[in-house]
Design an enzyme around this catalytic site. Structure first.
Site, mmCIF file in Angstrom:
data_model
loop_
_atom_site.group_PDB
_atom_site.id
_atom_site.type_symbol
_atom_site.label_atom_id
_atom_site.label_comp_id
_atom_site.label_asym_id
_atom_site.label_seq_id
_atom_site.Cartn_x
_atom_site.Cartn_y
_atom_site.Cartn_z
ATOM 1 N N MET A 35 39.618 36.752 35.428
ATOM 2 C CA MET A 35 39.119 36.935 36.726
ATOM 3 C C MET A 35 39.635 38.434 37.045
ATOM 4 O O MET A 35 40.565 38.824 37.061
ATOM 5 C CB MET A 35 39.723 35.725 37.823
ATOM 6 C CG MET A 35 39.387 34.578 37.572
ATOM 7 S SD MET A 35 40.250 33.261 38.829
ATOM 8 C CE MET A 35 41.707 33.052 38.008
ATOM 9 N N CYS A 117 29.303 36.877 33.193
ATOM 10 C CA CYS A 117 29.349 37.517 34.381
ATOM 11 C C CYS A 117 27.959 37.895 35.139
ATOM 12 O O CYS A 117 27.160 38.529 34.538
ATOM 13 C CB CYS A 117 30.137 38.646 34.646
ATOM 14 S SG CYS A 117 30.417 39.685 35.994
ATOM 15 N N GLY A 229 34.249 25.600 35.659
ATOM 16 C CA GLY A 229 33.710 25.542 36.897
ATOM 17 C C GLY A 229 33.974 24.633 37.860
ATOM 18 O O GLY A 229 33.582 23.369 37.420
#
Length: 352
Positions: A35, A117, A229
């Protein structure tokens, strides 16, 4: 030019006595996602105090940053972080191979290629989620990296891009890349919308379709398929592990890190001792923080650079707001005393 930078970086590496070979670890049953601006080495060191076995991932590092920038700044990490993976961003096989080689030399346990991304900045660099439209290029990149290193090369990707929502699209992507030797796929169970949505919106608006990830595992039983997710609870992890090989947590691991406190016992069968308490986790961080401030404080490293990753440690506890306030207090942070962590925790009724 590039070979000179790599040689210099390797020289610095040898001077630090970092092993060029990494240890083999268990499967990636649990992991914390890469992240940007969050999973830096300080964050990973903190997470490692909570879970000893879960895999940790760096922020995405571009090939350009490694081949033309400060290698040590991007790749330096603490040996306690293992198992730890380096995520690369790029789309040129040669550049990725050189960067992967640096990652292995620096001691990382895995090289992961970012094909998920959706940000426009990343797209301008011709990598990230847009690479899913070019599976053969991704295969060439994977092949080049696998030829350059003998640690695992993995791929993190979405289940589709834009209006490409059929299972066949992601199935063909995985099949093509697997033919190049990739054995581990980390699948974010959402489409990536390349135009019109921000990265944040791309994590929220496209619907989660876990069944697509499950189907990949059924169709490719010999591959390691890891689901990513929207996972926020251990009950969800348990349910997903009935269908896939592993689960990667994202923002929940950052905002609520204590969720990971029983991962070692629950998912890795580690019964060697009682899990650490929050106070023990913070106490374990103090020597690291003092050492980092002593070594890098003169170069702009502030206490907040490390403690900012710990704000969620007391989520859900009475007094958690006071804990966060103390760790965000500019005057207290300016003193540069890591003992602030213990003082802040002591204000909680549970700690008292």
């Amino acid at each position: 030019m590039e070979s000179g930078r790599i040689a210099a970086a390797t020289c610095r590496l040898k001077s630090k006595n970092i092993p060029v070979k990494s240890t083999n670890y268990r499967k990636r049953t649990l992991s914390v996602a890469p992240m940007m601006d969050w999973t830096d080495r300080h964050c990973r060191m903190f997470h490692r105090q909570i879970t000893r076995h879960s895999w940790l991932y760096t922020e995405m590092v571009t090939t350009g940053a490694l081949l033309y920038g400060d290698v040590a700044r991007h790749l330096d990490f603490n040996g306690e972080e293992h198992p730890v993976a380096l995520q690369l961003g790029g789309s040129e096989p040669d550049a990725l191979a050189q960067s992967a080689r640096l990652g292995q030399q620096w001691g990382y346990d895995e090289i992961n290629l970012n094909c998920g991304c959706p940000s426009e900045r990343v797209q301008k660099g011709a990598f990230g989620a847009c690479l899913m439209a070019e599976p053969q290029l991704v295969a060439d990149c994977v092949r080049a990296m696998r030829d350059a290193v003998d640690i695992d090369v993995t791929v993190k990707h979405r289940i589709g891009i834009d209006q490409q929502e059929t299972y066949g699209f992601v199935r063909d992507f995985v099949g093509t890349v697997a033919d190049a030797g990739c054995r581990t796929f980390i699948v974010h169970a959402r489409n990536a919308i390349l135009k019109g949505l921000s990265p944040k919106e791309n994590r929220e608006i496209p619907p989660l379709r876990y069944e697509v990830v499950y189907q990949l595992k059924r169709e490719f039983p010999d591959l390691e398929i890891i689901l990513n997710g929207g996972v926020t609870r251990v009950e969800e992890i348990d349910a997903h592990l009935q269908h896939v090989d592993g689960v990667m947590l994202g923002r929940e691991a950052y905002h609520n890190p204590w969720l990971m406190a029983d991962f070692d016992a629950r998912y890795y069968g580690d019964q060697t001792g009682e899990p650490r308490t929050r106070e023990q986790v913070l106490a374990a961080m103090l020597p690291y923080i003092r050492d980092e401030l002593a070594r890098h404080g003169g170069k702009g490293l502030k206490l907040n650079s490390i403690t900012r990753h710990m704000l969620g440690l007391t989520m859900g506890l009475p007094g958690a707001r006071r804990f966060r306030q103390m760790l965000s207090d500019a005057k207290l942070l300016a003193k540069g005393d890591p003992g602030l962590l213990i003082d802040a925790l002591a204000t909680l009724p549970a700690a008292a």
